[in-house]
Enzyme design. Structure first.
Site, PDB file in Angstrom:
ATOM      1  N   THR A 152      -3.871  -4.290  -8.385  1.00  0.00           N
ATOM      2  CA  THR A 152      -4.630  -3.945  -9.587  1.00  0.00           C
ATOM      3  C   THR A 152      -3.805  -2.979 -10.422  1.00  0.00           C
ATOM      4  OG1 THR A 152      -6.713  -3.044 -10.452  1.00  0.00           O
ATOM      5  CG2 THR A 152      -5.861  -2.066  -8.425  1.00  0.00           C
TER       6      THR A 152
ATOM      7  N   HIS B 195      -9.120   1.897   7.298  1.00  0.00           N
ATOM      8  CA  HIS B 195      -8.608   2.671   8.426  1.00  0.00           C
ATOM      9  C   HIS B 195      -9.083   2.138   9.772  1.00  0.00           C
ATOM     10  CE1 HIS B 195      -6.252   5.776   9.940  1.00  0.00           C
ATOM     11  NE2 HIS B 195      -6.891   6.866   9.524  1.00  0.00           N
TER      12      HIS B 195
END
Length: 523
Positions: free
Chosen positions: A439, A496
């Site tokens: 992006t 994560h």
């Protein structure tokens, strides 16, 4: 045998679509894979092809309607079948619509804009309009603009009156052929027409709106309503907007109000009769912030839901790296003319970034993986989602199998997807299957951003603004010098649960090394 045409699924998380235009009318012949209708979803606008060759027998869902995926929206039959249908009763023939109009929708004027206010209609019902001719004016928090007609034809219906605020993609008018327009009520542009209880019925006010006298606008407890364009005109001409009467909805000061005031009294407002009035004894109350609960718009509710879902699903971590892009900038400047001549596509920075991402993902495939059913899904291909900003929103088409493409092929594919996104030519497969997303917020000049992961990907890379900085350079012998270099921040957002910080940083170091030490042919 008739064939049902259904609303397709345009992405893994898309479960409904809005029909924005029918490209064929009942009775028209259609070829297999010929565009039949246009749809709009939260992620993509697209033309949907006919699944078979034949004749369009029936349209079941009108323009502007939103339906779930797999809903039957039309029926395509054999030519013989439609011929028999034509020989049926008059009632049967009347049941088949003969003039499908083109819906005119409230456009999106930026990624963070989800509604707009119609401030003026530039055409009356029954008026002929040309394609791209200004049709109405809108005002948003960031821009005032004239909106052009999407097609040529006759304005057959105005669905939203002046002063109304509606969400983006709301149908505000219908443009059809010349037939049928003459019998509709004529509504003068910005004349005070109002919408009757039935949404399709327009009523003309008995008297036109009369200009209000130029007296100070009461602002007790209320915000002075005006657009950015109005405020700019006022600032350039030293006008006090509090001394100009607003004739728009809820006292909104329109462009016409300001221009009318300028025409009568000139810049500065000193000659205005309002300025000659004695000052009020008590100071006007300062505008107050709005109070009360305002429900979310449908668009904002969907965005809120998906953003929350991604944040709840994936524990986000972000790491930011500064990359020296000087070598890339110089190479692009030196090679851009030849590259564009050889490949018929502009040489942007995106294929450089995409190439470096592919190189890093090859060495650290965990960043290209996804969490699935209690396990880690390692993808056999690198499918890069490339965010493309449009006037009406943001679309993320996907470069499939990027690991097998040359630099020039990446550049051509990215440019092709972007062009087809802007011209509504993307197919469902073009916006599904991404394994990693890019992006670019750098076009807005930001330092760095912390993007939300595009599910079900496990990572997203944000490209920030490019700028020149004074940088300390150290040579092989340890000597330091200061030089002007072109630098850029890149932010990796990662899940994560499956990507450790060490792997994320290794990925970014490989990405950085590829760009700063670029030694590849660009074709």
């Amino acid at each position: 045998m008739p064939t049902d045409v259904i609303m397709p699924q345009m992405g893994e998380s898309i479960f409904e679509g809005t029909i924005t235009k029918w490209l064929k009318k009942p009775g028209d012949p259609v070829e297999k894979d010929e565009p039949l209708f246009e749809i709009s979803t939260d992620k993509v606008d697209a033309e949907i092809p006919s699944p078979v060759a034949g004749v369009l027998m029936e349209i079941k869902v009108p323009v502007g309607a939103t339906v779930e995926i797999n809903t039957v929206v039309a029926v395509v039959g054999e030519k013989q079948g439609i011929g028999n249908r034509d020989q049926g009763t008059d009632a049967d023939a009347a049941a088949v619509p003969t003039d499908v109009g083109t819906a005119v929708v409230m456009p999106q004027m930026g990624e963070s804009i989800f509604e707009g206010t119609i401030t003026k209609w530039l055409k009356q019902v029954g008026s002929h309009v040309e394609k791209d001719e200004p049709l109405f004016e809108i005002s948003t928090d960031k821009v005032d603009a004239e909106i052009p007609a999407p097609v040529a034809g006759v304005l057959t219906e105005i669905k939203v009156p002046v002063g109304a605020t509606v969400e983006i993609n709301t149908v505000v008018a219908i443009i059809g052929g010349s037939g049928g327009a003459a019998n509709r009520a004529s509504v003068a542009a910005d004349s005070g027409a109002v919408l009757a209880a039935p949404a399709s019925m327009l009523v003309v006010a008995e008297a036109p709106v009369v200009q209000a006298p130029l007296v100070p606008v009461a602002v007790d407890g209320r915000r002075l309503r005006s657009s950015p364009l109005v405020r700019r005109i006022a600032k350039e001409n030293r006008l006090d907007l509090r001394r100009i009467a607003g004739t728009g909805a809820e006292g909104r000061i329109t462009k016409e109000d300001v221009l009318r005031h300028l025409s009568a009294y000139g810049p500065g407002g000193a000659s205005s009769p309002v300025a000659a009035q004695p000052a009020p004894k008590a100071q006007l109350a300062a505008p107050q912030a709005p109070e009360g609960l305002e429900p979310l718009t449908k668009m904002r509710a969907i965005i809120a839901q998906r953003m929350v879902e991604s944040m709840q699903i994936a524990p986000h971590v972000h790491t930011v790296y500064k990359v020296d892009m000087t070598r890339i900038v110089r190479l692009r400047e030196r090679e851009r003319a030849g590259f564009e001549q050889r490949n018929a596509v502009k040489l942007t920075f995106m294929p450089f970034v995409a190439t470096a991402v592919v190189e890093a993902l090859r060495k650290f495939p965990i960043v290209n993986a996804s969490l699935e059913s209690g396990g880690i899904r390692y993808h056999g291909n690198i499918n890069l989602g490339i965010a493309v900003a449009l006037e009406w929103g943001l679309i993320v088409p996907v470069v499939k199998q990027a690991e097998g493409r040359t630099f020039a092929d990446l550049a051509r594919t990215i440019a092709d997807l972007a062009e087809r996104a802007r011209s509504k030519k993307l197919m469902p497969d073009d916006v599904t299957g991404s394994t990693f997303t890019l992006t670019n917020s750098g076009v807005f000049g930001d330092e760095f951003s912390t993007p939300i992961i595009n599910q079900p990907d496990s990572a997203i890379l944000c490209i920030s603004g490019m700028k020149k900085e004074a940088v300390v350079l150290t040579d092989a012998e340890g000597n330091d010098t200061i030089a002007i270099r072109t630098v850029e921040h890149f932010t990796l957002g990662f899940d994560h649960r499956i990507i450790d910080g060490a792997d994320a940083c290794k990925f970014m170091l490989e990405f950085k090394k590829t760009l700063e030490g670029w030694d590849r042919e660009i074709g």
